[in-house]
Design an enzyme around this catalytic site. Structure first.
Site, PDB file in Angstrom:
ATOM      1  N   LYS A 100       0.841  -1.210   0.000  1.00  0.00           N
ATOM      2  CA  LYS A 100       0.000   0.000   0.000  1.00  0.00           C
ATOM      3  C   LYS A 100       0.869   1.250   0.000  1.00  0.00           C
ATOM      4  CE  LYS A 100      -3.880  -2.293   2.195  1.00  0.00           C
ATOM      5  NZ  LYS A 100      -4.513  -2.749   3.429  1.00  0.00           N
ATOM      6  N   GLN A 118      -4.871  -1.400   9.561  1.00  0.00           N
ATOM      7  CA  GLN A 118      -4.763  -2.732   8.979  1.00  0.00           C
ATOM      8  C   GLN A 118      -5.401  -3.776   9.903  1.00  0.00           C
ATOM      9  OE1 GLN A 118      -3.402  -3.440   5.837  1.00  0.00           O
ATOM     10  NE2 GLN A 118      -4.227  -5.482   6.213  1.00  0.00           N
ATOM     11  N   ASP A 143     -11.320   2.858   4.091  1.00  0.00           N
ATOM     12  CA  ASP A 143     -11.734   1.451   4.004  1.00  0.00           C
ATOM     13  C   ASP A 143     -13.255   1.336   3.959  1.00  0.00           C
ATOM     14  OD1 ASP A 143      -9.889  -0.542   3.677  1.00  0.00           O
ATOM     15  OD2 ASP A 143      -9.414  -0.747   5.819  1.00  0.00           O
TER      16      ASP A 143
END
Ligand code: NAP
Length: 300
Positions: free
Chosen positions: A54, A98, A121
């Site tokens: 990422k 994460q 997200d």
């Protein structure tokens, strides 16, 4: 006729190119650099690989990348303090924590402490509610990537029968909402669904997000249907050498490809789209935060 292979790797490269162009424009016209912060707690090897990837791709499209790596025993208060600081940092437009988090941390509490406008997200309860009510939201990356590929392949999805296998909060449920938003007739199947093969056989679009290697065989697929395989499963591959593995999806690729009209491969299908959509979401969040027009085609 063999199924069209929906090339997610190539599609993701196109999305990243669009993001990069938009970033260049934001810098040139407004002096703004979109910033993405990724928070990793602990040393889970798979998470470390994702976070590295990422960060690399964020920099490649010209955005600012910030990584916070915290020890596995970080307290909830300390993690929330990091998120709080990122929430108020004007140079940060997207925040991603994460997952999975170490067991002593409350995932829902942590995710819901991210400012919804920076929740790239799309897991914050506000964004879930906005998506569910058809309002502008941050859209979870994996289902967004699936939707983009479906729209690209079909144009309009209106009136199509879609079956989503899997009802997780991160893939199945938001995928179903997005398909409903595009006027599909949507069925969500799960481990308690009766007569799953018959349910799947009705579908013009099948999205498999189950986490069971090669679970969907070709004789569940309606001839000509589009199959989107979200699954990422690692199987032993002794034929490649000792200790080697291979990636497979949730559908049995060969038998499904023989019947389907179009199919995403694993690897090289949905997987690469997920990070591309994370970058797209960060640009979208940056534009919204600054009251600027957001890029077209990069969100739902
Ligand atoms: P998850 O949270 O474990 O959810 C799996 C879903 O599948 C559940 O709803 C479960 O039903 C359902 N299921 C399990 N066994 C089933 C069966 N025999 N028949 C029908 N439904 C069944 O998984 P997830 O996080 O959504 O991930 C799904 C897959 O996508 C995994 O392979 C994961 O690695 C992959 N994934 C890929 C990406 C990407 O970037 N490509 C991103 C995220 C996830 P119940 O609810 O009834 O238990």
């Amino acid at each position: 006729m063999p199924a069209t292979i929906i090339n997610g790797k190539a599609f993701a490269a196109t999305v990243r190119g669009q993001v990069a162009e938009h970033v260049t424009q934001l810098k040139a016209d407004h002096g703004i650099t979109p910033g993405l912060a990724v928070v990793l707690v602990g040393e889970d090897p798979a998470s470390q690989v994702y976070v590295r990837s990422k960060g690399k791709q964020t920099i490649e499209v010209g955005m600012k990348s910030v990584e916070h790596k915290l020890d596995a025993d970080t307290s909830e208060d300390d993690l929330l303090a990091v998120i709080d600081q990122l929430n108020t940092d004007p140079k940060i437009h997207g925040i991603l924590v994460q997952l999975p988090l170490p067991k002593h941390l409350d995932e829902d509490l942590v995710i819901n402490s991210i400012a919804p406008a920076k929740d790239v997200d799309g897991f914050h309860i506000s964004n879930v509610g906005l998506l569910g009510t058809g309002q502008k939201s941050m859209v979870p990356c994996t289902p967004l990537g699936c939707l983009m590929m479906l729209r690209d392949h079909h144009g309009s999805l209106s009136g199509m029968d879609a079956v989503v296998i899997g009802r997780s909060n991160i893939v199945g449920k938001p995928m179903a909402q997005l398909l409903l938003g595009d006027s599909c007739t949507v069925t969500i199947a799960h481990s308690r669904t009766k007569d799953l093969p018959d349910v799947v056989r009705r579908a013009d679009i099948v999205v498999a997000a189950v986490g069971r290697p090669e679970m969907v065989p070709g004789d569940w697929i309606k001839p000509g249907a589009t199959v989107i395989d979200v699954g990422i499963n690692r199987l032993d591959a002794p034929e490649k050498g000792e200790g080697k593995t291979r990636l497979v999806g949730d559908v049995d690729y060969d038998s499904c490809a023989a019947v389907a009209g179009a199919i995403t491969p694993v690897p090289g299908g949905v997987g690469p789209m997920t990070i591309a959509c994370l970058l797209a979401n960060t640009v979208t969040a940056c534009c919204r935060a600054n009251g600027l027009p957001e890029p077209t085609g990069l969100t739902a």
